[in-house]
Design a protein around this motif. Structure first.
Motif, PDB file in Angstrom:
ATOM      1  N   THR A  92       0.847  -1.193   0.000  1.00  0.00           N
ATOM      2  CA  THR A  92       0.000   0.000   0.000  1.00  0.00           C
ATOM      3  C   THR A  92       0.877   1.235   0.000  1.00  0.00           C
ATOM      4  O   THR A  92       1.846   1.307   0.757  1.00  0.00           O
ATOM      5  CB  THR A  92      -0.892   0.011   1.240  1.00  0.00           C
ATOM      6  N   LEU A  93       0.560   2.199  -0.816  1.00  0.00           N
ATOM      7  CA  LEU A  93       1.263   3.474  -0.815  1.00  0.00           C
ATOM      8  C   LEU A  93       0.392   4.532  -0.180  1.00  0.00           C
ATOM      9  O   LEU A  93      -0.801   4.630  -0.470  1.00  0.00           O
ATOM     10  CB  LEU A  93       1.622   3.898  -2.245  1.00  0.00           C
ATOM     11  N   VAL A  94       0.963   5.345   0.705  1.00  0.00           N
ATOM     12  CA  VAL A  94       0.212   6.402   1.386  1.00  0.00           C
ATOM     13  C   VAL A  94       0.805   7.739   0.961  1.00  0.00           C
ATOM     14  O   VAL A  94       2.019   7.955   1.064  1.00  0.00           O
ATOM     15  CB  VAL A  94       0.310   6.212   2.914  1.00  0.00           C
ATOM     16  N   ALA A  95      -0.060   8.654   0.485  1.00  0.00           N
ATOM     17  CA  ALA A  95       0.428   9.912  -0.086  1.00  0.00           C
ATOM     18  C   ALA A  95       0.872  10.897   0.969  1.00  0.00           C
ATOM     19  O   ALA A  95       1.730  11.718   0.732  1.00  0.00           O
ATOM     20  CB  ALA A  95      -0.653  10.530  -0.972  1.00  0.00           C
ATOM     21  N   ASN A 114       5.572   7.132  11.687  1.00  0.00           N
ATOM     22  CA  ASN A 114       5.299   6.773  13.085  1.00  0.00           C
ATOM     23  C   ASN A 114       5.969   5.442  13.363  1.00  0.00           C
ATOM     24  O   ASN A 114       5.670   4.454  12.719  1.00  0.00           O
ATOM     25  CB  ASN A 114       3.786   6.641  13.291  1.00  0.00           C
ATOM     26  N   TYR A 115       6.929   5.457  14.277  1.00  0.00           N
ATOM     27  CA  TYR A 115       7.698   4.239  14.554  1.00  0.00           C
ATOM     28  C   TYR A 115       7.388   3.750  15.956  1.00  0.00           C
ATOM     29  O   TYR A 115       8.069   4.088  16.917  1.00  0.00           O
ATOM     30  CB  TYR A 115       9.209   4.500  14.436  1.00  0.00           C
ATOM     31  N   GLY A 119      11.106   2.575   6.651  1.00  0.00           N
ATOM     32  CA  GLY A 119      10.316   2.871   5.470  1.00  0.00           C
ATOM     33  C   GLY A 119       8.872   2.470   5.651  1.00  0.00           C
ATOM     34  O   GLY A 119       8.102   2.465   4.695  1.00  0.00           O
ATOM     35  N   CYS A 120       8.497   2.072   6.863  1.00  0.00           N
ATOM     36  CA  CYS A 120       7.133   1.623   7.146  1.00  0.00           C
ATOM     37  C   CYS A 120       6.585   2.386   8.343  1.00  0.00           C
ATOM     38  O   CYS A 120       7.329   2.826   9.217  1.00  0.00           O
ATOM     39  CB  CYS A 120       7.110   0.115   7.444  1.00  0.00           C
ATOM     40  N   GLN A 121       5.279   2.508   8.385  1.00  0.00           N
ATOM     41  CA  GLN A 121       4.610   3.066   9.547  1.00  0.00           C
ATOM     42  C   GLN A 121       3.325   2.281   9.785  1.00  0.00           C
ATOM     43  O   GLN A 121       2.764   1.688   8.870  1.00  0.00           O
ATOM     44  CB  GLN A 121       4.310   4.547   9.340  1.00  0.00           C
ATOM     45  N   GLN A 122       2.879   2.248  11.007  1.00  0.00           N
ATOM     46  CA  GLN A 122       1.708   1.446  11.352  1.00  0.00           C
ATOM     47  C   GLN A 122       0.461   2.024  10.668  1.00  0.00           C
ATOM     48  O   GLN A 122       0.221   3.237  10.670  1.00  0.00           O
ATOM     49  CB  GLN A 122       1.513   1.416  12.866  1.00  0.00           C
ATOM     50  N   ALA A 123      -0.318   1.117  10.082  1.00  0.00           N
ATOM     51  CA  ALA A 123      -1.501   1.539   9.337  1.00  0.00           C
ATOM     52  C   ALA A 123      -2.588   2.034  10.287  1.00  0.00           C
ATOM     53  O   ALA A 123      -2.628   1.683  11.464  1.00  0.00           O
ATOM     54  CB  ALA A 123      -2.027   0.386   8.490  1.00  0.00           C
ATOM     55  N   LYS A 183      -6.280  -3.747  13.338  1.00  0.00           N
ATOM     56  CA  LYS A 183      -5.662  -5.074  13.249  1.00  0.00           C
ATOM     57  C   LYS A 183      -4.168  -4.980  13.548  1.00  0.00           C
ATOM     58  O   LYS A 183      -3.456  -4.195  12.934  1.00  0.00           O
ATOM     59  CB  LYS A 183      -5.871  -5.671  11.864  1.00  0.00           C
ATOM     60  N   MET A 184      -3.719  -5.767  14.505  1.00  0.00           N
ATOM     61  CA  MET A 184      -2.318  -5.745  14.893  1.00  0.00           C
ATOM     62  C   MET A 184      -1.457  -6.252  13.739  1.00  0.00           C
ATOM     63  O   MET A 184      -1.781  -7.243  13.111  1.00  0.00           O
ATOM     64  CB  MET A 184      -2.100  -6.643  16.123  1.00  0.00           C
ATOM     65  N   GLY A 185      -0.331  -5.564  13.494  1.00  0.00           N
ATOM     66  CA  GLY A 185       0.626  -6.052  12.523  1.00  0.00           C
ATOM     67  C   GLY A 185       0.457  -5.512  11.124  1.00  0.00           C
ATOM     68  O   GLY A 185       1.073  -6.026  10.196  1.00  0.00           O
ATOM     69  N   GLU A 186      -0.409  -4.518  10.889  1.00  0.00           N
ATOM     70  CA  GLU A 186      -0.563  -3.932   9.564  1.00  0.00           C
ATOM     71  C   GLU A 186       0.278  -2.659   9.485  1.00  0.00           C
ATOM     72  O   GLU A 186       0.269  -1.840  10.397  1.00  0.00           O
ATOM     73  CB  GLU A 186      -2.029  -3.607   9.282  1.00  0.00           C
ATOM     74  N   TRP A 187       0.995  -2.529   8.369  1.00  0.00           N
ATOM     75  CA  TRP A 187       1.914  -1.398   8.227  1.00  0.00           C
ATOM     76  C   TRP A 187       1.711  -0.757   6.848  1.00  0.00           C
ATOM     77  O   TRP A 187       1.374  -1.445   5.876  1.00  0.00           O
ATOM     78  CB  TRP A 187       3.371  -1.854   8.363  1.00  0.00           C
ATOM     79  N   GLU A 188       1.963   0.558   6.801  1.00  0.00           N
ATOM     80  CA  GLU A 188       1.890   1.288   5.554  1.00  0.00           C
ATOM     81  C   GLU A 188       3.286   1.685   5.112  1.00  0.00           C
ATOM     82  O   GLU A 188       4.155   1.948   5.947  1.00  0.00           O
ATOM     83  CB  GLU A 188       1.026   2.547   5.724  1.00  0.00           C
ATOM     84  N   LEU A 189       3.491   1.725   3.816  1.00  0.00           N
ATOM     85  CA  LEU A 189       4.777   2.138   3.281  1.00  0.00           C
ATOM     86  C   LEU A 189       4.815   3.664   3.226  1.00  0.00           C
ATOM     87  O   LEU A 189       3.987   4.301   2.567  1.00  0.00           O
ATOM     88  CB  LEU A 189       4.959   1.547   1.880  1.00  0.00           C
ATOM     89  N   ASP A 190       5.766   4.245   3.925  1.00  0.00           N
ATOM     90  CA  ASP A 190       5.919   5.688   3.957  1.00  0.00           C
ATOM     91  C   ASP A 190       6.763   6.126   2.760  1.00  0.00           C
ATOM     92  O   ASP A 190       7.952   5.779   2.684  1.00  0.00           O
ATOM     93  CB  ASP A 190       6.600   6.100   5.269  1.00  0.00           C
ATOM     94  N   PRO A 191       6.189   6.881   1.813  1.00  0.00           N
ATOM     95  CA  PRO A 191       6.967   7.268   0.628  1.00  0.00           C
ATOM     96  C   PRO A 191       8.149   8.168   0.975  1.00  0.00           C
ATOM     97  O   PRO A 191       9.065   8.300   0.185  1.00  0.00           O
ATOM     98  CB  PRO A 191       5.936   8.000  -0.249  1.00  0.00           C
TER      99      PRO A 191
END
Length: 629
Positions: A42-45, A50-51, A146-150, A154-162
């Motif tokens: 998933t790409l987030v604009a 958030n780490y 390069g990831c942040q929590q979505a 649901k535990m364990g889902e992450w978004e890709l930080d552009p």
């Protein structure tokens, strides 16, 4: 399975020319938790990184958040075989349990009341599964910066930080990358109130920071300003600048004293530990002596009762021959002759090595032992039971020993193989070193001599040497792993590697048969008059028929790798001794394929065995050699 998949909603929203102004649905990156899940991107604009894993950097197995604190996002979906059946996630610190299955160490330790989902047996850690851990370590994942929590419950889902790190690395290299990642969040060393920074922005920030402290702040200077202000302060104002060399020398001396103090504390702790161990050994010896004295007193009383009863019987029947026979029996110490089952007992311990004992061999009254201390010790097993000589020369651990009996005038020779990749030849009558050959490119794990040939085993190779000239005659290849076991019979050579035993003809040096086994690498092989036995990495002993080469039995009981096997022929039949990582020796009857005795006297893993004149010698990681009879 595809490494990245789009859900139905994503596929609908990602098309072009839709004619709407609605924003394109985001593409989500989800950590895989089970065989049924696949990695989704998933790409987030917009949004700031958030780490959440910054809250705790601990990976202690007792931490219940260990399995979910850090993202583990694979670029390709791992094989379903790499998922733990308890937590349905990729193995983390994979271990093998007593039932033979693999789970996460955290799952086994935290779910002690649960049972194995495969065979419903109790879960208990036996040994780390290094092969699985290495396989997982080669998989590629996204950098956690390069990831942040979505925005999901649901535990364990992450978004890709552009705006985050775009790197992908292997699992076993993630720490090295993250330690130097330019996208890692850092704080200004001058003032925690400065805005959050990335590591790659820190150098530029320090050039413009208004909160730079004087280099001598640790000595008491309170000046704070820009870089140019600090330079002017040091040149014209700071009273500590003129004595900075004295202050540095004083700090160095204090640091040295602190280091010495820490070393003294370690020495004191070590001495206390040794004192505690000595006290425990003394207590154990006192208890052992007391028990032995009680047994001796009881035996003496029984013997006196038997003597008195025998004398009364002789006086009643007045048979002089019977009386003489009883006196002879008493004088020789023989009270009874019925022995329904032969019991092996520890008769003594050889102490002298400064490291684990890895190999043993016997010649006449001499016992040879090789150790991690890089020496070979020669023990007398007949008269004074002491070390007669220490043979030195190897620069690595001594892993293998074998004897070859020459006819006159050559004399008998001892061959030793080592982790220094060499083979050394020793003359047994004089116990002097004769020759050294650089045998392999890897450690020499095993040696055996037969048919005027010397065979040496190493990584994926067996080399064949002329026993007289020590010239290389041939190299046997086609082996899939370390060759840790070599045994020779009258006509054949048996070699063990990963889940395979190969049988070689001693005359043609060709492979004539291959036995497939299970349980990982073959660590030991033994040949009886009717059977072929091998000990494996996964605790089992497999048995084949010597003639038909059909597997007829698997002996279980050990809970560690079976390092050594030895055959002992007794009046009750053929016995096989097995030595294991679990610190025990087991005695197996080959008539009914059952364990008749378990011997527990070593304080470390038992690594090697040797047999001579009905006696069995065992060497262990506790640096001792014990004698059983």
């Amino acid at each position: 399975m595809a490494s990245k998949q789009l859900t139905a909603e994503e596929g609908a929203g990602s098309g072009t020319g839709s004619g709407t102004d609605s924003p394109t649905p985001s593409r989500r990156l989800e950590t895989t938790f089970g065989p049924g899940y696949s990695t989704v991107t998933t790409l987030v604009a917009e949004g700031s990184p958030n780490y959440p894993w910054q809250k705790s950097q601990s990976f202690d197995s007792d931490n219940e958040e260990e399995m979910s604190d850090e993202p583990l996002v694979f670029t390709e979906t791992p094989s379903s075989k790499l998922f733990c059946l308890l937590c349905e996630r990729v193995f983390k610190d994979a271990v093998i349990t007593t039932c033979g299955h693999t789970f996460c160490r955290w799952c086994v330790n935290m779910k002690t009341n649960e049972k194995c989902p495969v065979d419903d047996s109790k879960l208990s850690v036996v040994v780390a599964n290094i092969a699985v851990s290495e396989q997982i370590g080669e998989l590629f994942i996204h950098c956690k910066y390069g990831c942040q929590q979505a925005d999901s419950s649901k535990m364990g889902e992450w978004e890709l930080d552009p705006r985050g790190c775009p790197m992908t690395v292997r699992v076993n290299a993630r720490k090295e990358h993250e330690a130097s990642c330019g996208y890692a969040p850092v704080s200004c060393p001058n003032n925690p109130n400065c805005p959050p920074l990335k590591r790659m922005e820190l150098e530029e920030h320090l050039k413009q920071c208004d909160h730079i402290r004087c280099p001598h702040h640790k000595y008491g200077c309170t000046f704070v300003g820009t870089s140019s202000d600090v330079s002017h302060h040091l040149t014209n104002i700071c009273r500590f600048e003129g004595i900075k060399e004295f202050l540095q020398q004083t700090e160095d001396k204090m640091r040295e004293m602190q280091l010495q103090l820490a070393q003294k504390d370690q020495e004191i702790a070590f001495l206390r530990s040794m004192l505690g161990r000595l006290s425990e050994k003394i207590d154990a010896l006192e208890k052992s002596v007391e028990v032995k004295l009680d047994v001796l007193d009881e035996s003496c009383n029984k013997l006196q009762d038997e003597v008195m009863e025998s004398r009364r019987d002789c006086a009643l029947i007045n048979v002089s021959d019977e009386l003489s026979h009883i006196n002879a029996r008493l004088n020789t110490g023989v009270v009874g002759t019925l022995d329904p089952q032969q019991i092996f007992r520890c008769k003594g311990t050889y102490v002298g090595h400064q490291g684990p004992v890895w190999t043993l061999c016997v010649h006449g009254d001499l016992l040879f032992s090789g150790s991690s201390d890089k020496t070979i010790k020669v023990w007398d097993t007949c008269t004074n039971y002491k070390c007669q000589r220490t043979l030195e020369g190897h620069t690595g651990i001594v892993l293998a020993l074998c004897i070859h009996k020459y006819g006159p005038p050559h004399g008998n020779k001892l061959y030793s193989g080592s982790a220094d990749c060499s083979i050394m030849v020793w003359d047994i009558p004089s116990l002097e070193h004769m020759k050294t050959i650089q045998a392999h490119d890897n450690p020499v794990c095993t040696l055996v001599a037969s048919n005027n040939l010397l065979f040496s085993g190493s990584l994926k190779a067996i080399k064949v040497w002329d026993i007289h000239t020590l010239q290389l005659k041939r190299e046997l290849t086609g082996l899939n792993h370390w060759v840790r076991a070599l045994v020779a019979s009258t006509h054949y050579l048996y070699s063990g590697s990963y889940q395979t035993i190969k049988i070689w003809d001693l005359k043609s040096l060709e492979c004539v048969h291959v036995l497939q086994t299970s349980g990982g690498s073959v660590y030991s092989i033994a040949i009886t008059n009717h059977h072929i036995l091998c000990g494996t990495y996964e605790n089992c002993i497999h048995v084949w028929d010597l003639d038909s080469h059909e597997q007829i039995q698997t002996l279980t009981g050990h809970v560690g790798t079976v390092y050594a096997l030895a055959v002992v022929n007794t009046h009750e039949g053929t016995k096989v001794f097995s030595a294991s990582y679990d610190r025990s020796l087991r005695v197996w009857s080959m008539d009914n394929m059952i364990c008749t005795q378990t011997l527990l006297r070593h304080q470390g893993s038992v690594a090697c065995l040797a047999v001579s004149r009905g006696r069995v010698f065992s060497g262990a990681v506790d640096s001792t050699v014990k004698v059983w009879q």
